[in-house]
Enzyme design. Structure first.
Site, mmCIF file in Angstrom:
data_model
loop_
_atom_site.group_PDB
_atom_site.id
_atom_site.type_symbol
_atom_site.label_atom_id
_atom_site.label_comp_id
_atom_site.label_asym_id
_atom_site.label_seq_id
_atom_site.Cartn_x
_atom_site.Cartn_y
_atom_site.Cartn_z
ATOM 1 N N ALA A 1 1.511 -0.847 -0.178
ATOM 2 C CA ALA A 1 -0.262 0.131 -0.184
ATOM 3 C C ALA A 1 1.234 1.015 -0.111
ATOM 4 O O ALA A 1 0.463 2.278 -0.700
ATOM 5 C CB ALA A 1 -0.745 0.105 2.001
ATOM 6 N N TYR B 1 19.223 -23.199 8.909
ATOM 7 C CA TYR B 1 19.218 -21.032 8.585
ATOM 8 C C TYR B 1 19.328 -22.917 6.178
ATOM 9 O O TYR B 1 18.495 -21.572 5.659
ATOM 10 C CB TYR B 1 20.541 -21.042 8.985
ATOM 11 C CG TYR B 1 20.998 -19.465 7.645
ATOM 12 C CD1 TYR B 1 20.121 -18.629 7.913
ATOM 13 C CD2 TYR B 1 22.004 -19.868 7.228
ATOM 14 C CE1 TYR B 1 20.247 -17.676 6.820
ATOM 15 C CE2 TYR B 1 22.033 -18.853 5.768
ATOM 16 C CZ TYR B 1 21.787 -17.577 5.577
ATOM 17 O OH TYR B 1 21.626 -16.773 5.738
#
Ligand code: NAD
Length: 266
Positions: A69, A149
């Site tokens: 937005a 990870y």
């Protein structure tokens, strides 16, 4: 207003900061997203050009809707860089569930929500666009104790391929960049965890064919290229920016006693 806007997550530090600054220098209106409000506001003050800040956690889906937005206020949203990520080392036989959930939430889901939001925005706006996800050399290679990870970074590469395959026909390209060792606050903190940080740094440098670490700007330049029309036919790729670390089988030790001069065939 800029002609075009881009969202960069993790823009408060390190690689994300360098990407935000570099893209702003190339005329992009930049939305800087980070969970660390003070850090990202500080970076925003140094950005040359139109920018907005969104303070939020990328693991939470609405953060991305807020970023989209804000981007629409700056210009036509046509780029998105998912860079926010955390690196935590853990033994697989001593996993902490909350640490695993955090790694998956930030690295993997954070990139998924960001990629999904970017593509929704491009499709809704009937616009072409490009997404760049920051993965890692760890996405394709193993280093002891980085398993969780590595799982999240391999997932980012898989998501990148799937999104590229699914939306190419709408002019949407999705690629990932896999850095090697880059000098950032995160890597500096990792060195600080060694008994002799300078020795830990020298050791990592010595493992790379270029015998040095990367600067964040060297990753940012590749991200800018991948977002640009010059990379118009690159889609679904994982581009290594690792100085050749990932292709290295090994090399002779610095110990002259171990140096072999022959390949061995007669
Ligand atoms: P860094 O810690 O210097 O910067 C990361 C930024 O992300 C910080 O500003 C932090 O506040 C933000 N962040 C962390 N969690 C967040 C969350 N949940 N929501 C929003 N923002 C969040 O780290 P860096 O070294 O610049 O790493 C950036 C990315 O590059 C990561 O995805 C990392 O895995 C990847 N990477 C880094 C290296 C390296 O050597 N530095 C190598 C390969 C890949």
């Amino acid at each position: 207003m800029s002609d075009r806007s881009v969202v960069v997550t993790g823009a408060g530090s390190g690689i994300g900061r360098a990407i935000a600054l570099h893209l702003a220098g190339h005329g992009w209106g930049v939305v800087l997203v980070d969970v660390d409000g003070a850090a990202v506001r500080g970076v925003a003050t140094t950005v040359a050009g139109a920018n907005r800040v969104v303070v939020g956690d990328v693991a939470v889906r609405p953060t991305h809707a807020r970023a989209a937005a804000e981007a629409a206020q700056l210009g036509a949203l046509s780029g998105w860089v998912n860079c926010a990520g955390i690196t935590i080392r853990q033994h697989l036989h001593q996993l902490d569930e909350s640490v695993v959930a955090r790694l998956v939430g930030v690295n993997q889901l954070g990139t998924l929500w960001g990629t999904s939001q970017a593509i929704s925005s491009f499709v809704d706006g009937r616009r072409a666009g490009a997404v760049v996800n920051i993965s890692s050399v760890h996405g394709q290679r193993a280093y002891p104790e980085y398993g969780i990870y590595e799982m999240t970074k391999a997932a980012i590469d898989a998501l990148t391929r799937s999104a590229a395959a699914s939306y190419g026909d709408r002019g949407i390209r999705v690629n990932s960049v896999a850095p090697g060792a880059v000098v950032t606050p995160a890597l500096e903190r990792s060195f600080e965890s060694a008994p002799v940080p300078a020795a830990a740094r020298r050791d990592l440098e010595s493992r790379n064919p270029l015998r040095r670490l990367a600067q964040p700007a060297e990753v940012a330049a590749v991200v800018e290229f991948l977002l640009s029309p010059s990379a118009g036919y690159i889609n679904g790729a994982t581009i290594a920016v690792d100085g050749g670390w990932g292709i290295l089988l090994g090399r002779d030790s610095d110990d002259p006693q171990t140096r072999r001069t022959e390949g061995g065939s007669r």
